[in-house]
Design a protein around this motif. Sequence first.
Motif, short mmCIF file in Angstrom:
data_model
loop_
_atom_site.label_atom_id
_atom_site.label_comp_id
_atom_site.label_asym_id
_atom_site.label_seq_id
_atom_site.Cartn_x
_atom_site.Cartn_y
_atom_site.Cartn_z
N THR A 230 1.05 -1.22 -0.03
CA THR A 230 0.09 0.02 -0.04
C THR A 230 1.03 1.05 -0.09
O THR A 230 0.54 2.34 -0.83
CB THR A 230 -0.94 0.07 1.28
OG1 THR A 230 -1.87 -1.08 1.32
CG2 THR A 230 -1.88 1.20 1.13
N VAL B 192 0.97 4.08 -2.91
CA VAL B 192 0.89 5.44 -2.69
C VAL B 192 2.14 6.49 -2.94
O VAL B 192 2.22 7.26 -3.99
CB VAL B 192 0.44 5.89 -1.10
CG1 VAL B 192 0.24 7.44 -0.95
CG2 VAL B 192 -0.70 5.20 -0.77
N LEU C 191 2.71 6.29 -6.76
CA LEU C 191 1.64 7.42 -7.43
C LEU C 191 2.28 9.10 -7.28
O LEU C 191 2.28 9.56 -8.37
CB LEU C 191 0.42 7.47 -6.84
CG LEU C 191 -0.70 8.35 -7.35
CD1 LEU C 191 -0.88 8.23 -8.82
CD2 LEU C 191 -1.98 8.45 -6.49
#
Length: 345
Positions: free
Chosen positions: A155, A159, A162
């Motif tokens: 996760t 993030v 991104l």
Amino acid sequence: MILSIPDMKGLFLSLAVFLLCNAIGIIISKGIWSKVTRITTHVSEEYAEILGKALQGMPALWGALLGSYSAIRMVEAKAEWLRLLDGIVVAAGIFSITMVTARIFAAMATIYARRAEGAFPSASILANIIEAATYVTGVLIILQTFGVSIAPILTALGVGGLAVALALQDTLANVFSGLHILLAKPIQAGDYIKLSTGEEGHVMDISWRNTTIRALGNSLIIVPNQKIASAIIINYDKPDRELAVSVSVGVSYASDLDHVEKVTLTVAKEVMDEMAAGIANFEPVVRFHTFGDSSILLNVILRVEGFIDQFRMKHELIKRLHTRYNREGIEIPFPIRTIHMKSVD
């Protein structure tokens, strides 16, 4: 103390097992493995080389890991220390297998790129990405082995990825454009290309960020891969390097066109046969196409082996046509414009 009072016999036995496994690993690495490599060479020298480089030094390492694991199981120690040492040995084993896998995948990617109708000097971009992805997968497996949940890590990586993607948008666009060029092969090193923006020359290199083109004047043109991927490209070396060359000629309106065609074909055939760059089995073509202002225009169509060869071919054809036309009395008229002047009384 980590260990309780050890049994000397058990301690020596574990040490002997450790040394024995190490010795077996070294023997395999130095002796037996070289013979296996020679045997596989008869099957495929290329793949034997890949296997040899991927497993270089690994039998000795695996012997040391097996010896360590066996020795640990034979030593009387606290359970938590045994679990920790077991985990370290298993992690080292997983990482060594990851190294071998990464080497094999990277080498296979390099071979694929080299076999793709000409080698890209920078085709290692694909190999590097595959190798990095394999190492990341191996590290995640090791973390999972130690009981670390990789879901939060994935996760966080998502993030963080991104955010990095937004910050490095142009750079990543060039990287993926480079991969697209590498896999789709619209251009390759050595091709002569012309972009819709006007740049043209020989492709020298396709790196992870840009493509280098060498112009005819020997200057280098650096073009971002994203621009290459989105541009309209004329590739003069695909589907093959042979190229049709058209030379425009104008003759007088008073000329015998049949005679002009015969003489022109004769000269064009001589040029094609005598020049090394000409295609021997190609018959030159003459086509009249326009009534010009001061001459009848025709095209002489030849065929050469490559883009650069056309300049020498045109040079030689123009010289010989000029000489032969003068000898045959065929006039190449100057541009003439007749002006009628009307007097006003």
